[in-house]
Write a protein that holds these residues in place. Structure first.
Motif, PDB file in Angstrom:
ATOM      1  N   MET A   1       9.958   5.274  -5.856  1.00 55.23           N
ATOM      2  CA  MET A   1      10.181   5.093  -4.480  1.00 55.23           C
ATOM      3  C   MET A   1       9.362   6.300  -3.639  1.00 55.23           C
ATOM      4  O   MET A   1       8.802   6.118  -2.580  1.00 55.23           O
ATOM      5  CB  MET A   1      11.452   5.125  -3.828  1.00 55.23           C
ATOM      6  N   GLU A   2       9.030   7.371  -4.148  1.00 59.54           N
ATOM      7  CA  GLU A   2       8.363   8.813  -3.737  1.00 59.54           C
ATOM      8  C   GLU A   2       6.878   7.890  -3.669  1.00 59.54           C
ATOM      9  O   GLU A   2       6.315   8.073  -4.535  1.00 59.54           O
ATOM     10  CB  GLU A   2       8.571   9.767  -4.646  1.00 59.54           C
ATOM     11  N   GLN A   3       6.543   8.150  -2.164  1.00 60.18           N
ATOM     12  CA  GLN A   3       5.038   7.469  -2.133  1.00 60.18           C
ATOM     13  C   GLN A   3       4.070   8.257  -2.806  1.00 60.18           C
ATOM     14  O   GLN A   3       3.139   7.616  -3.303  1.00 60.18           O
ATOM     15  CB  GLN A   3       4.840   7.829  -0.751  1.00 60.18           C
ATOM     16  N   TYR A   4       4.083   9.649  -2.932  1.00 58.17           N
ATOM     17  CA  TYR A   4       3.003  10.308  -3.667  1.00 58.17           C
ATOM     18  C   TYR A   4       2.969  10.218  -5.051  1.00 58.17           C
ATOM     19  O   TYR A   4       1.893  10.238  -5.889  1.00 58.17           O
ATOM     20  CB  TYR A   4       3.037  11.856  -3.242  1.00 58.17           C
ATOM     21  N   ILE A   5       3.920   9.589  -5.782  1.00 56.77           N
ATOM     22  CA  ILE A   5       4.143   9.267  -7.001  1.00 56.77           C
ATOM     23  C   ILE A   5       3.628   8.036  -7.317  1.00 56.77           C
ATOM     24  O   ILE A   5       2.667   7.563  -8.172  1.00 56.77           O
ATOM     25  CB  ILE A   5       5.351   9.520  -7.674  1.00 56.77           C
ATOM     26  N   VAL A   6       4.168   6.912  -6.603  1.00 56.23           N
ATOM     27  CA  VAL A   6       4.028   5.569  -6.674  1.00 56.23           C
ATOM     28  C   VAL A   6       2.609   5.109  -6.286  1.00 56.23           C
ATOM     29  O   VAL A   6       2.150   4.118  -6.790  1.00 56.23           O
ATOM     30  CB  VAL A   6       5.235   4.969  -5.873  1.00 56.23           C
ATOM     31  N   GLN A   7       1.986   6.029  -5.315  1.00 51.11           N
ATOM     32  CA  GLN A   7       0.739   5.428  -5.205  1.00 51.11           C
ATOM     33  C   GLN A   7      -0.110   5.433  -6.301  1.00 51.11           C
ATOM     34  O   GLN A   7      -1.268   4.570  -6.164  1.00 51.11           O
ATOM     35  CB  GLN A   7       0.237   6.570  -3.952  1.00 51.11           C
ATOM     36  N   GLN A   8       0.065   6.288  -7.355  1.00 52.71           N
ATOM     37  CA  GLN A   8      -0.774   6.416  -8.473  1.00 52.71           C
ATOM     38  C   GLN A   8      -0.784   4.907  -9.137  1.00 52.71           C
ATOM     39  O   GLN A   8      -1.901   4.053  -9.452  1.00 52.71           O
ATOM     40  CB  GLN A   8      -0.393   7.364  -9.382  1.00 52.71           C
ATOM     41  N   SER A   9       0.439   4.313  -9.308  1.00 54.94           N
ATOM     42  CA  SER A   9       0.633   2.957  -9.811  1.00 54.94           C
ATOM     43  C   SER A   9       0.189   1.795  -8.968  1.00 54.94           C
ATOM     44  O   SER A   9      -0.133   0.894  -9.603  1.00 54.94           O
ATOM     45  CB  SER A   9       2.334   2.744 -10.428  1.00 54.94           C
ATOM     46  N   LEU A  10       0.333   1.805  -7.611  1.00 53.14           N
ATOM     47  CA  LEU A  10      -0.109   0.867  -6.591  1.00 53.14           C
ATOM     48  C   LEU A  10      -1.436   0.528  -6.836  1.00 53.14           C
ATOM     49  O   LEU A  10      -1.947  -0.324  -6.529  1.00 53.14           O
ATOM     50  CB  LEU A  10       0.367   1.382  -5.411  1.00 53.14           C
ATOM     51  N   GLY A  11      -2.345   1.813  -7.294  1.00 50.39           N
ATOM     52  CA  GLY A  11      -3.581   1.853  -7.480  1.00 50.39           C
ATOM     53  C   GLY A  11      -4.290   1.018  -8.711  1.00 50.39           C
ATOM     54  O   GLY A  11      -5.485   0.932  -8.941  1.00 50.39           O
ATOM     55  N   ALA A  12      -3.370   0.607  -9.730  1.00 47.98           N
ATOM     56  CA  ALA A  12      -3.585   0.079 -10.840  1.00 47.98           C
ATOM     57  C   ALA A  12      -4.404  -1.293 -10.649  1.00 47.98           C
ATOM     58  O   ALA A  12      -4.280  -1.965  -9.514  1.00 47.98           O
ATOM     59  CB  ALA A  12      -2.512  -0.008 -11.558  1.00 47.98           C
ATOM     60  N   ARG A  13      -5.096  -1.641 -11.605  1.00 48.96           N
ATOM     61  CA  ARG A  13      -6.006  -2.950 -11.164  1.00 48.96           C
ATOM     62  C   ARG A  13      -5.142  -4.225 -11.445  1.00 48.96           C
ATOM     63  O   ARG A  13      -5.529  -5.401 -11.190  1.00 48.96           O
ATOM     64  CB  ARG A  13      -7.305  -3.026 -12.069  1.00 48.96           C
ATOM     65  N   ASN A  14      -3.923  -4.071 -12.258  1.00 47.00           N
ATOM     66  CA  ASN A  14      -2.973  -5.195 -12.334  1.00 47.00           C
ATOM     67  C   ASN A  14      -1.715  -4.806 -12.861  1.00 47.00           C
ATOM     68  O   ASN A  14      -1.513  -3.413 -13.173  1.00 47.00           O
ATOM     69  CB  ASN A  14      -3.591  -6.242 -13.498  1.00 47.00           C
ATOM     70  N   LEU A  15      -0.855  -5.489 -12.936  1.00 47.07           N
ATOM     71  CA  LEU A  15       0.605  -4.994 -13.410  1.00 47.07           C
ATOM     72  C   LEU A  15       0.704  -4.381 -14.505  1.00 47.07           C
ATOM     73  O   LEU A  15       1.412  -3.405 -15.130  1.00 47.07           O
ATOM     74  CB  LEU A  15       1.833  -6.304 -13.347  1.00 47.07           C
ATOM     75  N   ALA A  16       0.084  -5.037 -15.797  1.00 48.51           N
ATOM     76  CA  ALA A  16      -0.018  -4.573 -17.087  1.00 48.51           C
ATOM     77  C   ALA A  16      -0.726  -3.348 -17.219  1.00 48.51           C
ATOM     78  O   ALA A  16      -0.087  -2.210 -17.999  1.00 48.51           O
ATOM     79  CB  ALA A  16      -0.910  -5.641 -17.817  1.00 48.51           C
ATOM     80  N   GLU A  17      -1.607  -2.692 -16.238  1.00 48.40           N
ATOM     81  CA  GLU A  17      -2.045  -1.465 -16.554  1.00 48.40           C
ATOM     82  C   GLU A  17      -1.239  -0.490 -15.801  1.00 48.40           C
ATOM     83  O   GLU A  17      -1.041   0.346 -16.371  1.00 48.40           O
ATOM     84  CB  GLU A  17      -3.418  -1.611 -15.743  1.00 48.40           C
ATOM     85  N   SER A  18      -0.599  -0.936 -14.788  1.00 49.84           N
ATOM     86  CA  SER A  18       0.533  -0.197 -14.173  1.00 49.84           C
ATOM     87  C   SER A  18       1.657   0.040 -15.246  1.00 49.84           C
ATOM     88  O   SER A  18       1.894   1.398 -15.276  1.00 49.84           O
ATOM     89  CB  SER A  18       0.821  -0.788 -12.998  1.00 49.84           C
ATOM     90  N   GLN A  19       2.153  -0.737 -15.818  1.00 51.05           N
ATOM     91  CA  GLN A  19       3.205  -0.487 -16.859  1.00 51.05           C
ATOM     92  C   GLN A  19       2.472   0.302 -17.902  1.00 51.05           C
ATOM     93  O   GLN A  19       3.485   1.171 -18.458  1.00 51.05           O
ATOM     94  CB  GLN A  19       3.908  -1.790 -17.148  1.00 51.05           C
ATOM     95  N   LYS A  20       1.523   0.115 -18.375  1.00 50.47           N
ATOM     96  CA  LYS A  20       0.869   0.821 -19.455  1.00 50.47           C
ATOM     97  C   LYS A  20       0.714   2.356 -19.027  1.00 50.47           C
ATOM     98  O   LYS A  20       0.917   3.356 -19.771  1.00 50.47           O
ATOM     99  CB  LYS A  20      -0.546   0.469 -19.881  1.00 50.47           C
TER     100      LYS A  20
ATOM    101  N   ILE B   1       0.905  -1.203   0.110  1.00 55.29           N
ATOM    102  CA  ILE B   1      -0.148   0.157   0.075  1.00 55.29           C
ATOM    103  C   ILE B   1       0.888   1.169  -0.088  1.00 55.29           C
ATOM    104  O   ILE B   1       0.398   2.167  -0.415  1.00 55.29           O
ATOM    105  CB  ILE B   1      -1.012   0.044   1.389  1.00 55.29           C
ATOM    106  N   THR B   2       2.081   1.144   0.749  1.00 57.82           N
ATOM    107  CA  THR B   2       3.078   2.282   0.687  1.00 57.82           C
ATOM    108  C   THR B   2       4.450   1.606   0.409  1.00 57.82           C
ATOM    109  O   THR B   2       4.692   0.323   0.358  1.00 57.82           O
ATOM    110  CB  THR B   2       3.101   2.868   2.075  1.00 57.82           C
ATOM    111  N   THR B   3       5.293   2.442  -0.299  1.00 62.23           N
ATOM    112  CA  THR B   3       6.363   2.056  -0.761  1.00 62.23           C
ATOM    113  C   THR B   3       7.351   1.621   0.396  1.00 62.23           C
ATOM    114  O   THR B   3       8.249   0.494   0.464  1.00 62.23           O
ATOM    115  CB  THR B   3       7.255   3.106  -1.503  1.00 62.23           C
ATOM    116  N   PRO B   4       7.331   2.022   1.747  1.00 55.43           N
ATOM    117  CA  PRO B   4       8.299   1.629   2.774  1.00 55.43           C
ATOM    118  C   PRO B   4       7.665   0.079   3.224  1.00 55.43           C
ATOM    119  O   PRO B   4       8.217  -0.459   4.010  1.00 55.43           O
ATOM    120  CB  PRO B   4       7.870   2.784   3.962  1.00 55.43           C
ATOM    121  N   ASP B   5       6.459  -0.291   2.653  1.00 57.44           N
ATOM    122  CA  ASP B   5       6.053  -1.686   3.098  1.00 57.44           C
ATOM    123  C   ASP B   5       7.108  -2.730   2.773  1.00 57.44           C
ATOM    124  O   ASP B   5       7.176  -3.693   3.362  1.00 57.44           O
ATOM    125  CB  ASP B   5       4.720  -2.017   2.409  1.00 57.44           C
ATOM    126  N   PHE B   6       7.628  -2.385   1.554  1.00 58.22           N
ATOM    127  CA  PHE B   6       8.758  -3.239   1.094  1.00 58.22           C
ATOM    128  C   PHE B   6      10.004  -3.189   2.391  1.00 58.22           C
ATOM    129  O   PHE B   6      10.534  -4.505   2.712  1.00 58.22           O
ATOM    130  CB  PHE B   6       9.450  -2.839  -0.143  1.00 58.22           C
TER     131      PHE B   6
END
Length: 527
Positions: free
Chosen positions: A256-275, A98-103
């Motif tokens: 790694m910047e949370q406020y940027i990556v959070q947009q990609s983490l909300g994608a419905r799957n990996l392919a949509e995130s990469q697109k 849910i957040t990048t620090p989760d890793f």
């Protein structure tokens, strides 16, 4: 002007409200849009979150006073975004982050996760949120000339505008969550592309006395030193920094910047995130039309501007029709809101999921999803009012607005990037190495900026400290390795099947990036 400004904002707000009426009020629903974002939403939100009023004001000012080397930040980020899309997003989605620090919590320990979460929160509270408010306020006052119309001093005007922008943005983030932000970004994105093309077209007509083709010829034949994006070693942004600190900051920012990556983490799957990330790369290719070319045109039309922070606002007010100027003002305002909202949303996410929830669970206290959202909203409102009070004082920073943004962000970005990278590429480096690495990097960087004169550009200093910190962490890992090597478990909440055509588009995007560097170089138009 005011009519077109508020009309566009009302349209964007109306579409957003209609789209989120049935949104889930769970923490994942509020902070990640229920993991349902399409690639259009991810790409638009990434692009708009990056394109805040800071860039409109700061980059056009830089081009006016220096040259096109400021575009290196945006162009080189395409390479970083490709790396993030291919290597980092699969990791985040695999662990159900849910957040990048989760890793970091899984790779090292919960203390490291909480420490980095606190660093993120501090960075957003003292740098991101105040800077966005200040940049937008400067742009809005430059366009509407409110200080002159209201008959009040400049500082008071900026303070009033900062309050208006902050409260408006806070309402979006607090009431709507990530999905409201992304939907608004899609609407604003269309307007930004259209507005960028229009302001450049009109500006070229002014330069060419009614003929855009003549305007282009004039732009390419005078002040040619400003057309060069290949900065020399003594310039504010040397080209060599693309391969040192700038590369590190870009990978951190997009991956790694949370406020940027959070947009990609909300994608419905990996392919949509990469697109979505690739779509944002397309936006970065054409971003100089809005972020840099107006600065070049202003150099032709207004060669003696005293307050260079007014370069972009002056282009809007002195070249565009009144109706269109209000439209551009709404786009700038929307871009600022996008970044501001994303920052606030990330503040709520980091606080509730990485600090408040673990603290409550440790006390064996049951937590409802609505309570998590409520506590996050309280923190968001608090940070907003602190930023409203502090942000006007940025105008007193002696080195200029753009340098303020880059230097302050460096205190937080590359140290976090370093421990994240070591965590991703090794299996036995222990948690203590991450903590020592963070302390060593931050302390050393502060010393080089305030007490020890290295003679190196600050981006080169960051690269040197990155290498030293990495070696220190690896040495600790060799002396005192983890008892059990780290294994990346699969806790994915969405499909991890990658986008099949991604490599073709990666090559095209990187080719276009190289072409832009060649265009604005001594080999191209800056001959």
């Amino acid at each position: 002007m005011f009519i077109s400004f508020f009309l566009l904002l009302a349209i964007a707000a109306g579409i957003t409200i209609r789209s989120i009426r049935k949104q889930s009020q769970t923490s994942v629903g509020h902070y990640l849009g229920s993991r349902s974002l399409t690639f259009w939403m991810v790409g638009s939100s990434l692009f708009l979150t990056n394109m805040s009023a800071n860039q409109f004001v700061g980059e056009n000012e830089f081009v006016y006073t220096n040259n096109m080397s400021v575009m290196c930040w945006g162009m080189s980020s395409i390479f970083a975004m490709v790396l993030v899309s291919e290597f980092l997003m699969p990791v985040y989605l695999r662990i159900g982050a849910i957040t990048t620090p989760d890793f970091l919590g899984l790779r090292f320990d919960r203390q490291t996760q909480r420490l980095v979460s606190l660093i993120f929160l501090l960075s957003y509270a003292v740098n991101l949120i105040p800077a966005v408010l200040y940049g937008c306020a400067v742009a809005m006052n430059g366009i509407f000339r409110l200080d002159m119309k209201l008959g009040i001093d400049y500082f008071t005007t900026i303070r009033l505008l900062v309050a208006f922008i902050g409260i408006t943005g806070c309402l979006y983030a607090v009431l709507g969550g990530l999905k409201a932000i992304t939907i608004t970004d899609m609407v604003q994105g269309v307007g930004m592309v259209a507005g960028g093309i229009f302001i450049t077209w009109i500006g070229l007509k002014f330069v060419g006395n009614g003929d855009p083709a003549t305007g282009i010829k004039t732009l390419l034949s005078t002040n040619r030193e400003h057309l060069n994006a290949i900065g020399g070693p003594k310039e504010p942004i040397p080209f060599s920094t693309l391969f040192t600190g700038m590369l590190l900051i870009n990978i951190y920012y997009w991956g790694m910047e949370q406020y940027i990556v959070q947009q990609s983490l909300g994608a419905r799957n990996l392919a949509e995130s990469q697109k979505g990330i690739s779509l944002a790369c397309v936006g970065k290719i054409f971003a100089p039309i809005l972020l840099n070319v107006p600065g070049l045109i202003a150099l032709q039309l207004f060669p003696k501007i005293q307050n260079t922070a007014e370069v972009f606002p002056k282009m809007v007010t002195d070249t565009l029709p009144t109706l269109m100027a209000g439209f551009i003002a709404a786009i700038v305002f929307g871009g600022a809101l996008s970044t501001f909202n994303a920052g606030l949303n990330s503040i709520g996410t980091l606080f509730t999921m990485n600090l408040y929830k673990p603290w409550s669970e440790k006390r064996k206290k049951s937590i409802e999803e609505k309570d998590l959202v409520k506590k996050g909203r309280m923190v968001q409102v608090t940070v907003t009012f602190i930023a409203i009070f502090c942000s006007p004082y940025i105008m007193f920073f002696s080195d200029g607005f753009y340098n303020y943004l880059q230097k302050v962000s460096s205190y937080f970005s590359v140290p976090v990037f370093t421990i994240m990278l070591i965590g991703l590429t090794t299996r036995k480096v222990p948690a203590i190495a991450a903590k020592i690495g963070l302390a060593f990097f931050v302390t050393s960087y502060v010393c080089t900026q305030f007490f020890i004169k290295t003679g190196l550009h600050y981006l080169h200093v960051l690269a040197v400290l990155f290498v030293l910190t990495s070696l220190l962490m690896l040495l600790i890992g060799r002396i005192k390795p983890r008892q059990h090597p780290y294994f990346l478990e699969n806790k994915a909440m969405v499909s991890l099947r990658p986008w099949r055509q991604r490599y073709f588009y990666y090559v095209v995007l990187l080719g276009m990036m190289i072409a832009m560097f060649l265009l604005f170089s001594p080999v191209g138009v800056a001959e």
